[in-house]
Design an enzyme around this catalytic site. Sequence first.
Site, PDB file in Angstrom:
ATOM      1  CB  CYS A  47     -67.568 -14.433  54.855  1.00 55.44           C
ATOM      2  SG  CYS A  47     -66.663 -15.791  55.620  1.00 55.44           S
ATOM      3  CB  CYS A  50     -64.600 -12.481  57.121  1.00 54.74           C
ATOM      4  SG  CYS A  50     -64.039 -13.029  55.485  1.00 54.74           S
ATOM      5  CG  HIS A 129     -63.593 -14.800  52.049  1.00 54.52           C
ATOM      6  ND1 HIS A 129     -64.522 -15.289  52.942  1.00 54.52           N
ATOM      7  CD2 HIS A 129     -64.146 -14.961  50.811  1.00 54.52           C
ATOM      8  CE1 HIS A 129     -65.586 -15.716  52.275  1.00 54.52           C
ATOM      9  NE2 HIS A 129     -65.388 -15.530  50.991  1.00 54.52           N
ATOM     10  CG  ASN A 169     -66.217 -31.595  54.316  1.00 53.53           C
ATOM     11  OD1 ASN A 169     -65.657 -32.570  53.820  1.00 53.53           O
ATOM     12  ND2 ASN A 169     -67.411 -31.648  54.841  1.00 53.53           N
ATOM     13  CB  SER A 177     -72.036 -24.498  54.200  1.00 59.48           C
ATOM     14  OG  SER A 177     -71.294 -24.472  55.411  1.00 59.48           O
ATOM     15  CG  HIS A 180     -63.076 -17.612  55.655  1.00 60.58           C
ATOM     16  ND1 HIS A 180     -63.076 -16.240  55.752  1.00 60.58           N
ATOM     17  CD2 HIS A 180     -61.965 -18.030  56.305  1.00 60.58           C
ATOM     18  CE1 HIS A 180     -62.016 -15.853  56.454  1.00 60.58           C
ATOM     19  NE2 HIS A 180     -61.319 -16.939  56.796  1.00 60.58           N
ATOM     20  CG  HIS A 182     -64.067 -23.511  57.541  1.00 57.95           C
ATOM     21  ND1 HIS A 182     -64.556 -23.176  56.297  1.00 57.95           N
ATOM     22  CD2 HIS A 182     -64.958 -24.404  58.053  1.00 57.95           C
ATOM     23  CE1 HIS A 182     -65.706 -23.803  56.085  1.00 57.95           C
ATOM     24  NE2 HIS A 182     -65.964 -24.563  57.131  1.00 57.95           N
ATOM     25  CD  GLN A 184     -67.066 -28.710  60.385  1.00 55.87           C
ATOM     26  OE1 GLN A 184     -67.823 -28.918  61.334  1.00 55.87           O
ATOM     27  NE2 GLN A 184     -67.436 -28.902  59.130  1.00 55.87           N
TER      28      GLN A 184
HETATM   29 ZN   LIG Z   1     -64.539 -15.106  55.026  1.00 57.73          ZN
END
Ligand SMILES: [Zn+2]
Length: 363
Positions: A47, A50, A129, A169, A177, A180, A182, A184
């Site tokens: 990933c 990570c 993750h 998203n 995509s 993990h 996250h 933006q």
């Molecule tokens: Zn990750």
Amino acid sequence: MYDSPHRRYNPLTREWILVSPHRAKRPWQGQVEKTAPPYLPDYDPTCYLCPGNERAGGINNPQYTGTFVFENDFAALLPGKVSGVRYQVQGEEPLTPPHMTPDTSPPDTLFRAEPESGVCKVICFSPRHDLTIPQLSLDEAEAVIDTWTNETAELFKRPEIAHVQVFENKGAVMGCSNPHPHSQIWSQSQIPTEPAKELASQRDYYAEYRRPLLLDYLEEEYKRGERILASNEHFTALVPFWAVWPFETLVIAHRQVASLPALSQPERRALADIYQRVTVRYDNLFEISFPYSMGFHQAPNDGADHPEWILHAHFYPPLLRSATVRKFMVGYEMLGMPQRDITPETAAQRLRELPEVHYSNAR
Ligand SMILES: [Zn+2]
Ligand SMILES: [Zn+2]
């Protein structure tokens, strides 16, 4: 009236949506299986988000322990002024279209392009993750709100930045995509389309009534009570009257506050609390990690006061009946207007009745 087809008005965008409640009663073909949740390790060596792992271009992430922010390696917008962009015909002498003589040409207004610059960032919620926002502790969720707030405040210091879009998203079905957890931030020199619509409508409403549109709307929703999901001292989550997505929600601040940096620390914690209570309900609805696109709408960074603007967040989840049956925006929606089957009131009732303990902890 809400039992038969009708259309509803969205005062934020000044657009209509078609509601067809009778269609929700049509027989459903085909049994839908519950999907097994995908196993995610707490650390994935492949990933790129990570801690310690390599990203594009050979950059290594630090061994971060809280939230982690970096500039998007494949940013849609780049900083600095770009020289003028003008559409030009390439190559040979242009052909003369029918009905035109060779010495006339279409006006430039038909081919407008302008340079656009900005800064795009990625914000990891935690080193883990496998943990999404509803699975974090309240302190960890508050750290995410703090990071979004601080990043927005930094971008607001740049005079060339007019708008800061914070968004998440979540889920492959939303085109995310990397699993993990996250979010933006895309910030840019022009106000994008959706906030521009909302700015115009909130301004006009404020000019007419001297009250912010969303605070009046919130007050009316409390009188009616049928679409409210959850609330705390500083925020309310509800299914808006004009919701398009089946389980769409809107989180509204209780006072006139136009941006994340204008929130007090207790308000940031309350926002983290509401964020978790909405997303726990989402996960509990079909007992899966529920996909959605979420974004905050805050006032433009133009140096002006924005007494008309109320900080709010939109959650747009695509799922309709189960983990695998989603709503598509196709056909009539692409060509005509958005349409939904289950009413926002029914969706609100289903979400409201769900437990506030995450299903993975309830077993
Ligand atoms: Zn990750
Ligand atoms: Zn909005």
